[in-house]
Write a protein that holds these residues in place. Structure first.
Motif, mmCIF file in Angstrom:
data_model
loop_
_atom_site.group_PDB
_atom_site.id
_atom_site.type_symbol
_atom_site.label_atom_id
_atom_site.label_comp_id
_atom_site.label_asym_id
_atom_site.label_seq_id
_atom_site.Cartn_x
_atom_site.Cartn_y
_atom_site.Cartn_z
ATOM 1 N N GLY A 170 0.813 -1.220 0.000
ATOM 2 C CA GLY A 170 0.000 0.000 0.000
ATOM 3 C C GLY A 170 0.840 1.261 0.000
ATOM 4 O O GLY A 170 0.560 2.211 -0.749
ATOM 5 N N HIS A 171 1.862 1.296 0.843
ATOM 6 C CA HIS A 171 2.726 2.473 0.890
ATOM 7 C C HIS A 171 3.465 2.655 -0.438
ATOM 8 O O HIS A 171 3.613 3.789 -0.918
ATOM 9 C CB HIS A 171 3.727 2.353 2.031
ATOM 10 N N ARG A 173 2.451 1.692 -3.433
ATOM 11 C CA ARG A 173 1.504 2.169 -4.441
ATOM 12 C C ARG A 173 1.224 3.665 -4.278
ATOM 13 O O ARG A 173 1.113 4.392 -5.261
ATOM 14 C CB ARG A 173 0.202 1.362 -4.372
ATOM 15 N N GLU A 174 1.120 4.118 -3.034
ATOM 16 C CA GLU A 174 0.884 5.540 -2.804
ATOM 17 C C GLU A 174 2.046 6.374 -3.344
ATOM 18 O O GLU A 174 1.837 7.385 -4.031
ATOM 19 C CB GLU A 174 0.699 5.809 -1.309
ATOM 20 N N LEU A 175 3.274 5.959 -3.043
ATOM 21 C CA LEU A 175 4.441 6.707 -3.507
ATOM 22 C C LEU A 175 4.577 6.640 -5.023
ATOM 23 O O LEU A 175 4.862 7.657 -5.679
ATOM 24 C CB LEU A 175 5.718 6.156 -2.851
ATOM 25 N N LEU A 177 2.300 5.882 -7.449
ATOM 26 C CA LEU A 177 1.208 6.415 -8.269
ATOM 27 C C LEU A 177 1.069 7.930 -8.160
ATOM 28 O O LEU A 177 0.565 8.579 -9.084
ATOM 29 C CB LEU A 177 -0.110 5.739 -7.880
ATOM 30 N N THR A 178 1.524 8.505 -7.045
ATOM 31 C CA THR A 178 1.443 9.958 -6.887
ATOM 32 C C THR A 178 2.737 10.661 -7.246
ATOM 33 O O THR A 178 2.724 11.820 -7.661
ATOM 34 C CB THR A 178 1.096 10.345 -5.434
ATOM 35 N N LYS A 180 4.705 11.571 -5.011
ATOM 36 C CA LYS A 180 4.802 12.560 -3.940
ATOM 37 C C LYS A 180 6.158 12.491 -3.246
ATOM 38 O O LYS A 180 6.850 11.465 -3.271
ATOM 39 C CB LYS A 180 3.681 12.338 -2.929
ATOM 40 N N HIS A 186 8.066 10.619 7.862
ATOM 41 C CA HIS A 186 7.155 9.743 7.124
ATOM 42 C C HIS A 186 7.886 8.461 6.733
ATOM 43 O O HIS A 186 7.346 7.355 6.842
ATOM 44 C CB HIS A 186 6.640 10.481 5.886
#
Length: 275
Positions: A170-171, A173-175, A177-178, A180, A186
């Motif tokens: 999950g972490h 995919r967040e990094l 796909l964004t 960010k 963090h």
């Protein structure tokens, strides 16, 4: 190792600990041709050196690495981005990509434990590199970014293969796909780094201290621990690397990628159109 001259690194060995420091020549220790050529050679030598039991990896100056040096490596993209590129340029791109992957894998495959000290920016290829080490420390000012999506690329030299075992799906995919940016606090919350230290020197001292602890242990057993821990995931990492190399060789060329590269050189925000 200490006497050998490198263009993108400084290497020293003392008390069974090697220190490998990224030195550029690109701004922010960006990863150009010298980096990709020298990295696997350095770690192959360290792997064979009985006077090395642990390795500390760090960046010179204020930043660990800005990642791939697009200006210096752009020539590798040119043929495959040409309109109507056929099998030969795509095959050559695939072979070159596999060479870059092998450079990062040389760090992961080194039998000597590798401890990274990260300060300042660690972007793109920098994250690929630290995903291949065993232990990571960060300074309070460290910032991380799996930024390839922002330049119309799929990260292809190790982050997607190795980070799921480090930070979870999950972490990642967040990094990914964004694209960010995340700070050191963090990063430690999601397990990307083991500990956050006040500044670059403190992070480097922590890496050196851990390397020294490791170096006092029986070296063959340390090598064996790495081999056993890596065994169960080695096949999945290799499969992931092969798949993304084939995927990017087929689908990386796009108008969006051309727009992204152009925007970098023109220092403006890209306008992606999904083409």
């Amino acid at each position: 190792m200490s006497d050998q001259q490198w263009k993108a690194f400084e290497v020293s060995v003392s008390d069974y600990i090697a220190e490998v420091v990224l030195t550029g020549p690109g701004k922010g220790n960006a990863m150009g041709p010298d980096f990709w050529r020298e990295l696997p050679e350095i770690f192959a030598q360290l792997d064979r050196d009985d006077d090395v039991r642990a390795v500390v990896l760090a960046g010179s100056g204020a930043h660990f690495s800005y990642g791939l040096d697009l200006a210096a490596m752009g020539g590798d993209l040119g043929p495959v981005l040409a309109e109507g590129a056929k099998a030969r340029p795509r095959t050559e791109f695939h072979d070159n990509l596999r060479r870059l992957q092998a450079a990062i894998s040389a760090v992961a495959d080194c039998r000597k434990p590798v401890i990274a000290a990260v300060a300042g920016w660690c972007i793109g290829g920098g994250v690929d590199l630290i995903s291949a080490v065993d232990i990571r420390y960060a300074s309070a000012d460290a910032k991380f970014s799996v930024r390839e999506v922002r330049v119309a690329m799929v990260a292809d030299v190790g982050s997607f293969a190795r980070l799921p075992a480090i930070i979870g799906d999950g972490h990642l995919r967040e990094l990914a796909l964004t694209g960010k940016d995340i700070d050191a606090e963090h990063a430690v919350r999601i397990g990307l780094v083991n500990e956050v230290l006040p500044d670059r020197d403190a992070a480097l001292d922590a890496a050196r201290a851990t390397a020294a602890e490791i170096a006092t242990n029986p070296p063959l057993v340390v090598n064996g621990i790495k081999a056993v821990l890596d065994h169960s995931r080695r096949a999945s990492v290799d499969d992931s690397l092969r798949y993304v190399a084939a995927w990017n060789s087929a689908f990386l060329p796009s108008e969006d990628l051309t727009e992204a590269v152009t925007a970098v050189f023109e220092k403006r925000r890209p306008d992606f159109r999904g083409a």
